[in-house]
Design a protein around this motif. Structure first.
Motif, PDB file in Angstrom:
ATOM      1  N   ALA A  39      -8.147   3.980 -11.031  1.00  0.00           N
ATOM      2  CA  ALA A  39      -9.247   4.535 -10.241  1.00  0.00           C
ATOM      3  C   ALA A  39     -10.524   3.735 -10.454  1.00  0.00           C
ATOM      4  CB  ALA A  39      -9.467   6.002 -10.599  1.00  0.00           C
ATOM      5  N   LEU A  40     -10.800   3.349 -11.695  1.00  0.00           N
ATOM      6  CA  LEU A  40     -11.990   2.539 -11.961  1.00  0.00           C
ATOM      7  C   LEU A  40     -11.854   1.160 -11.338  1.00  0.00           C
ATOM      8  CD1 LEU A  40     -12.693   3.573 -15.656  1.00  0.00           C
ATOM      9  CD2 LEU A  40     -13.938   4.296 -13.599  1.00  0.00           C
ATOM     10  N   ALA A  41     -10.659   0.590 -11.391  1.00  0.00           N
ATOM     11  CA  ALA A  41     -10.425  -0.704 -10.752  1.00  0.00           C
ATOM     12  C   ALA A  41     -10.629  -0.593  -9.245  1.00  0.00           C
ATOM     13  CB  ALA A  41      -9.025  -1.213 -11.077  1.00  0.00           C
ATOM     14  N   GLY A  53       1.237  -6.590  -3.087  1.00  0.00           N
ATOM     15  CA  GLY A  53       1.389  -5.265  -2.488  1.00  0.00           C
ATOM     16  C   GLY A  53       1.846  -4.196  -3.455  1.00  0.00           C
ATOM     17  N   GLU A  54       2.744  -4.537  -4.369  1.00  0.00           N
ATOM     18  CA  GLU A  54       3.248  -3.543  -5.319  1.00  0.00           C
ATOM     19  C   GLU A  54       2.147  -3.095  -6.272  1.00  0.00           C
ATOM     20  OE1 GLU A  54       5.503  -0.715  -6.880  1.00  0.00           O
ATOM     21  OE2 GLU A  54       6.003  -1.890  -5.105  1.00  0.00           O
ATOM     22  N   SER A  55       1.372  -4.030  -6.801  1.00  0.00           N
ATOM     23  CA  SER A  55       0.260  -3.673  -7.698  1.00  0.00           C
ATOM     24  C   SER A  55      -0.776  -2.840  -6.968  1.00  0.00           C
ATOM     25  CB  SER A  55      -0.409  -4.931  -8.256  1.00  0.00           C
ATOM     26  OG  SER A  55       0.479  -5.643  -9.058  1.00  0.00           O
ATOM     27  N   LEU A  56      -1.050  -3.197  -5.740  1.00  0.00           N
ATOM     28  CA  LEU A  56      -2.017  -2.444  -4.949  1.00  0.00           C
ATOM     29  C   LEU A  56      -1.496  -1.036  -4.674  1.00  0.00           C
ATOM     30  CD1 LEU A  56      -4.719  -2.445  -3.515  1.00  0.00           C
ATOM     31  CD2 LEU A  56      -3.565  -3.403  -1.503  1.00  0.00           C
ATOM     32  N   ALA A  57      -0.209  -0.891  -4.381  1.00  0.00           N
ATOM     33  CA  ALA A  57       0.383   0.423  -4.136  1.00  0.00           C
ATOM     34  C   ALA A  57       0.298   1.301  -5.380  1.00  0.00           C
ATOM     35  CB  ALA A  57       1.836   0.284  -3.677  1.00  0.00           C
ATOM     36  N   ARG A  61      -1.651   4.810  -5.721  1.00  0.00           N
ATOM     37  CA  ARG A  61      -0.971   6.028  -6.192  1.00  0.00           C
ATOM     38  C   ARG A  61      -1.731   6.649  -7.360  1.00  0.00           C
ATOM     39  NH1 ARG A  61       3.800   4.447  -8.538  1.00  0.00           N
ATOM     40  NH2 ARG A  61       3.036   4.928 -10.598  1.00  0.00           N
ATOM     41  N   HIS A  62      -2.081   5.842  -8.344  1.00  0.00           N
ATOM     42  CA  HIS A  62      -2.798   6.365  -9.513  1.00  0.00           C
ATOM     43  C   HIS A  62      -4.159   6.931  -9.117  1.00  0.00           C
ATOM     44  CE1 HIS A  62      -0.415   3.749 -12.587  1.00  0.00           C
ATOM     45  NE2 HIS A  62       0.258   4.816 -12.213  1.00  0.00           N
ATOM     46  N   THR A  63      -4.858   6.235  -8.242  1.00  0.00           N
ATOM     47  CA  THR A  63      -6.180   6.691  -7.797  1.00  0.00           C
ATOM     48  C   THR A  63      -6.050   8.013  -7.049  1.00  0.00           C
ATOM     49  OG1 THR A  63      -6.956   4.416  -7.672  1.00  0.00           O
ATOM     50  CG2 THR A  63      -8.225   6.057  -6.455  1.00  0.00           C
ATOM     51  N   THR A  64      -5.040   8.133  -6.206  1.00  0.00           N
ATOM     52  CA  THR A  64      -4.806   9.363  -5.449  1.00  0.00           C
ATOM     53  C   THR A  64      -4.444  10.513  -6.374  1.00  0.00           C
ATOM     54  OG1 THR A  64      -4.096   8.056  -3.545  1.00  0.00           O
ATOM     55  CG2 THR A  64      -3.451  10.377  -3.568  1.00  0.00           C
ATOM     56  N   GLU A  65      -3.596  10.259  -7.369  1.00  0.00           N
ATOM     57  CA  GLU A  65      -3.225  11.301  -8.333  1.00  0.00           C
ATOM     58  C   GLU A  65      -4.459  11.818  -9.064  1.00  0.00           C
ATOM     59  OE1 GLU A  65      -0.416   9.244 -10.802  1.00  0.00           O
ATOM     60  OE2 GLU A  65       1.251   9.584  -9.429  1.00  0.00           O
ATOM     61  N   LEU A  66      -5.310  10.908  -9.508  1.00  0.00           N
ATOM     62  CA  LEU A  66      -6.512  11.320 -10.229  1.00  0.00           C
ATOM     63  C   LEU A  66      -7.476  12.055  -9.301  1.00  0.00           C
ATOM     64  CD1 LEU A  66      -7.945  11.363 -12.933  1.00  0.00           C
ATOM     65  CD2 LEU A  66      -8.928   9.132 -12.385  1.00  0.00           C
TER      66      LEU A  66
END
Length: 119
Positions: A39-41, A53-57, A61-66
Motif C-alpha cells: 500500500a505504501l509502495a 504484471g505479476e508484481s503489480l497485481a 491485491r495487497h493494497t485492496t486488502e488493506l
C-alpha cells in the motif's frame, strides 16, 4: 494506543507498536503479509512506471486488502463515536468526512460498522 510512526532520517521511518495495541493481529498481518508495504509502495508509485504484471497485481491485491480492512475499521470506529461518545451525525460527518452535511454517509458507515460488530 502506542502505535508510532517515527521518521528516522531522510525518507526513512520506523513503525512500532505494543502487543496490546494489536489484539486481533491486524497490524502484524498487514506488516508480515506485505499489505502495508504494498500500500505504501502504491502511494509512491508513479503511474506508468514499468513493473512486471505479476508484481503489480500483487501490489494491487495487497493494497485492496488493506483498504477494505481500513474501511471496516473506520466503520467500527464510527459506531464507537456514536454509541460511546454520543456524537451527533453532523458532528461525526464534520470530523470524519470534513463536511457536517454528509451525515447520511456516516450513517451508512455506522450501519456497516454495526454489521461487522454483529449488532
Amino acid at each position: 494506543m502506542t502505535v508510532r510512526v517515527t521518521k528516522t532520517k531522510g525518507h526513512e521511518a520506523t513503525v512500532t507498536w505494543a502487543p496490546e495495541d494489536d489484539p486481533r493481529g491486524y497490524l502484524a498481518i498487514a506488516v508480515e503479509g506485505d499489505q502495508l508495504e504494498s500500500a505504501l509502495a502504491a502511494l509512491g508509485t508513479t503511474e506508468g512506471l514499468a513493473q512486471d504484471g505479476e508484481s503489480l497485481a500483487v501490489m494491487v491485491r495487497h493494497t485492496t486488502e488493506l483498504a477494505r480492512l481500513l474501511e471496516r475499521r473506520a466503520a467500527v470506529l464510527v459506531v464507537q463515536l456514536r454509541d460511546e461518545h454520543q456524537m451527533s451525525w453532523p458532528q461525526i460527518a464534520g470530523r470524519v468526512l470534513g463536511d457536517p452535511d454528509k451525515h447520511s454517509s456516516v450513517r451508512r458507515m455506522y450501519d456497516s460498522g454495526r454489521r461487522h460488530l454483529g449488532r
